[in-house]
Design an enzyme around this catalytic site. Sequence first.
Site, PDB file in Angstrom:
ATOM      1  N   LYS A 184      46.155  45.592  55.655  1.00  0.00           N
ATOM      2  CA  LYS A 184      46.101  46.899  54.988  1.00  0.00           C
ATOM      3  C   LYS A 184      44.856  46.873  54.108  1.00  0.00           C
ATOM      4  O   LYS A 184      44.867  46.323  53.008  1.00  0.00           O
ATOM      5  CB  LYS A 184      47.366  47.093  54.142  1.00  0.00           C
ATOM      6  CG  LYS A 184      47.776  48.531  53.894  1.00  0.00           C
ATOM      7  CD  LYS A 184      46.783  49.380  53.140  1.00  0.00           C
ATOM      8  CE  LYS A 184      46.784  49.155  51.649  1.00  0.00           C
ATOM      9  NZ  LYS A 184      45.706  49.927  50.957  1.00  0.00           N
ATOM     10  N   GLU A 259      44.838  36.296  44.929  1.00  0.00           N
ATOM     11  CA  GLU A 259      43.542  36.141  44.257  1.00  0.00           C
ATOM     12  C   GLU A 259      43.340  37.382  43.398  1.00  0.00           C
ATOM     13  O   GLU A 259      43.099  38.470  43.903  1.00  0.00           O
ATOM     14  CB  GLU A 259      42.400  35.964  45.243  1.00  0.00           C
ATOM     15  CG  GLU A 259      41.134  35.618  44.472  1.00  0.00           C
ATOM     16  CD  GLU A 259      39.979  35.196  45.348  1.00  0.00           C
ATOM     17  OE1 GLU A 259      40.216  34.478  46.341  1.00  0.00           O
ATOM     18  OE2 GLU A 259      38.849  35.602  45.037  1.00  0.00           O
ATOM     19  N   CYS A 293      35.203  39.452  41.477  1.00  0.00           N
ATOM     20  CA  CYS A 293      36.268  38.933  40.617  1.00  0.00           C
ATOM     21  C   CYS A 293      35.787  37.739  39.808  1.00  0.00           C
ATOM     22  O   CYS A 293      36.352  37.440  38.761  1.00  0.00           O
ATOM     23  CB  CYS A 293      37.509  38.610  41.438  1.00  0.00           C
ATOM     24  SG  CYS A 293      37.141  37.804  42.971  1.00  0.00           S
ATOM     25  N   GLU A 394      39.544  42.732  32.328  1.00  0.00           N
ATOM     26  CA  GLU A 394      38.558  42.709  33.416  1.00  0.00           C
ATOM     27  C   GLU A 394      37.999  44.125  33.595  1.00  0.00           C
ATOM     28  O   GLU A 394      38.750  45.080  33.789  1.00  0.00           O
ATOM     29  CB  GLU A 394      39.223  42.248  34.708  1.00  0.00           C
ATOM     30  CG  GLU A 394      38.209  42.145  35.835  1.00  0.00           C
ATOM     31  CD  GLU A 394      38.822  41.710  37.156  1.00  0.00           C
ATOM     32  OE1 GLU A 394      39.869  42.256  37.531  1.00  0.00           O
ATOM     33  OE2 GLU A 394      38.230  40.844  37.815  1.00  0.00           O
TER      34      GLU A 394
HETATM   35  P1  ADP Z   1      42.179  48.868  42.809  1.00  0.00           P
HETATM   36  O1  ADP Z   1      43.041  49.742  41.928  1.00  0.00           O
HETATM   37  O2  ADP Z   1      40.955  48.445  42.142  1.00  0.00           O
HETATM   38  O3  ADP Z   1      41.969  49.392  44.200  1.00  0.00           O
HETATM   39  P2  ADP Z   1      44.369  47.174  43.412  1.00  0.00           P
HETATM   40  O4  ADP Z   1      44.631  45.777  43.041  1.00  0.00           O
HETATM   41  O5  ADP Z   1      45.350  48.182  42.924  1.00  0.00           O
HETATM   42  O6  ADP Z   1      42.911  47.480  42.943  1.00  0.00           O
HETATM   43  O7  ADP Z   1      44.269  47.322  44.987  1.00  0.00           O
HETATM   44  C1  ADP Z   1      43.947  46.297  45.869  1.00  0.00           C
HETATM   45  C2  ADP Z   1      44.689  46.535  47.165  1.00  0.00           C
HETATM   46  O8  ADP Z   1      46.082  46.593  46.900  1.00  0.00           O
HETATM   47  C3  ADP Z   1      44.345  47.857  47.853  1.00  0.00           C
HETATM   48  O9  ADP Z   1      44.351  47.657  49.263  1.00  0.00           O
HETATM   49  C4  ADP Z   1      45.493  48.758  47.433  1.00  0.00           C
HETATM   50  O10 ADP Z   1      45.715  49.811  48.343  1.00  0.00           O
HETATM   51  C5  ADP Z   1      46.659  47.785  47.440  1.00  0.00           C
HETATM   52  N1  ADP Z   1      47.794  48.162  46.579  1.00  0.00           N
HETATM   53  C6  ADP Z   1      47.779  48.837  45.404  1.00  0.00           C
HETATM   54  N2  ADP Z   1      49.031  48.962  44.897  1.00  0.00           N
HETATM   55  C7  ADP Z   1      49.877  48.359  45.775  1.00  0.00           C
HETATM   56  C8  ADP Z   1      51.299  48.137  45.825  1.00  0.00           C
HETATM   57  N3  ADP Z   1      52.111  48.568  44.857  1.00  0.00           N
HETATM   58  N4  ADP Z   1      51.800  47.468  46.886  1.00  0.00           N
HETATM   59  C9  ADP Z   1      50.992  47.003  47.857  1.00  0.00           C
HETATM   60  N5  ADP Z   1      49.664  47.181  47.879  1.00  0.00           N
HETATM   61  C10 ADP Z   1      49.089  47.846  46.850  1.00  0.00           C
END
Ligand code: ADP
Length: 503
Positions: A184, A259, A293, A394
């Site tokens: 995903k 990570e 990161c 961060e």
């Molecule tokens: P950002 O907000 O900077 O995109 P995130 O850590 O929220 O950073 O997102 C990193 C990845 O995690 C993306 O692919 C995002 O779609 C996915 N993501 C965000 N929230 C969830 C969640 N609750 N469950 C699973 N995947 C998530």
Amino acid sequence: MKRAVSTIEGSRQNLYIGGRWVEPHSGVYVKSFDPTTGMPWYEFGNADAQDVSDAVDAARAAFENPQWRRITQTDRGKLVRRLAELVLENADVLAEIETRDNGKLLKEMRAQMRALPDSYTYFSGMADKLLGETVPVNKLDMLNFTMREPIGVVGMITPWNSPLMMLTGTLAPCLAIGNTVVIKPSEHTSASTLALAELIEEAGFPAGVVNVVTGGGKTTGDALVRHPGLSKIVFTGSTTTGRTIAANAAQNLIPCQMELGGKSPHVVFGDVDIDRTVNGVVAGVFAAAGQTCVAGSRCFVEASIYDRFVEALVERTGRIMVGHPMNDASDIGPLAIPEQIGKLKHYVASGVSQGARIAAGGKQPSREDLADGWYYEPTVMTEATNDMTFMRDELFGPVVGIVPFSSEEKMISLANDTRYGLASGIWTKDIDRAMRFANKVNAGTVWINTYRSAAFMSSMGGFKESGYGRRGGFDVMREFSRVKNVVLDYSGAMQDPFVIRLR
Ligand code: ADP
């Protein structure tokens, strides 16, 4: 590969499930935006729980399919090597797609994409090196040994900063070992992962071995994490999201590899060559517009050279060329997502209100050609202290705070005074001092007289709230395989179970 920026532009990109390109069940597509203009440039399918379930089922079926399960290790390794060749042939096209989607410099993405094939080749070698052990036990006529086997269906949730590079360090070993995968990608940067899926298909992996579902984090990502058919989750992203994902994965009792964020300390001692070190600090925090990161965003400088160092850093920062990512003369492109601009403004203002001074940058560039993009100037904040809000959280942008120090011991305690523990760096000619720091710093990577120097042959991973598990290096084999213990009695007799022999 059929895909290119020109064929993606204005298109609708479907999901890749069970070896087929399929429309999302809902029929809903979501726009992806170009960070240099803020305008949409293509749409991707919004996978719902049903699509995610189809993808996990396809991956599970592929895991059980003899075409994959009973392929020889050598042939599995060859498939990964074929993928390496295809990535190399298409590296420049992949780079253009990545740049268009996340705004990172084209020259940097080209270098990154041209380096990925070596990484695939390295991990392909794991396919036939999953050795088990023979265990000497206190029993005669018994063979006790371990086997390493793939763990099953791995869900991979990737971020927007370096989508294909972050994916490679886990996807390549995962496939070499014989797992199957549902990816995903971030909703901000789905295009390059879909392009990679096309190459995976071309390489000849059996249908369902790799699947890609696109969509939002809280919808598609959440459905993937909660699916009971997964065997493991690999996540790269923010600490907040990582915490949610780990808690949800716990409901299915599956392991995660996380990570997460960082707020890495970068230490400069008075005995260094200032120009070289300034370059190191600049590369450590401003490269990729700070969207890494491992960014060395807390910089501790020995008081004896503080003024000279700040002056040189500010001068060098002023020469950084902010510009369009397709332009080879640019040093820094835009940020990948618009929310980052508001976040940086907020944190820089909070730093000023807490007593820090903006010595360079601290705003969006005023140039007219950059007016529509999500650009932010590289920013040096002096008179910072480790407890200021912008030094705790961060930022994921080009902002560094500079703190003077005079005692090594105090500096180490400040360097470790953070929720995170991903990376760290130290500049000094005194090797004893460098090794004292390496021993005491609470971070998964220590760079001495260099920074951001990563190699797929060595593993990376965070401590504390930066996560757990390692990516890269041979260690990663343990992340994607599991141990089974086999006990074989070749005595020809089963002993009376009720006779207990005391020793
Ligand atoms: P950002 O907000 O900077 O995109 P995130 O850590 O929220 O950073 O997102 C990193 C990845 O995690 C993306 O692919 C995002 O779609 C996915 N993501 C965000 N929230 C969830 C969640 N609750 N469950 C699973 N995947 C998530």
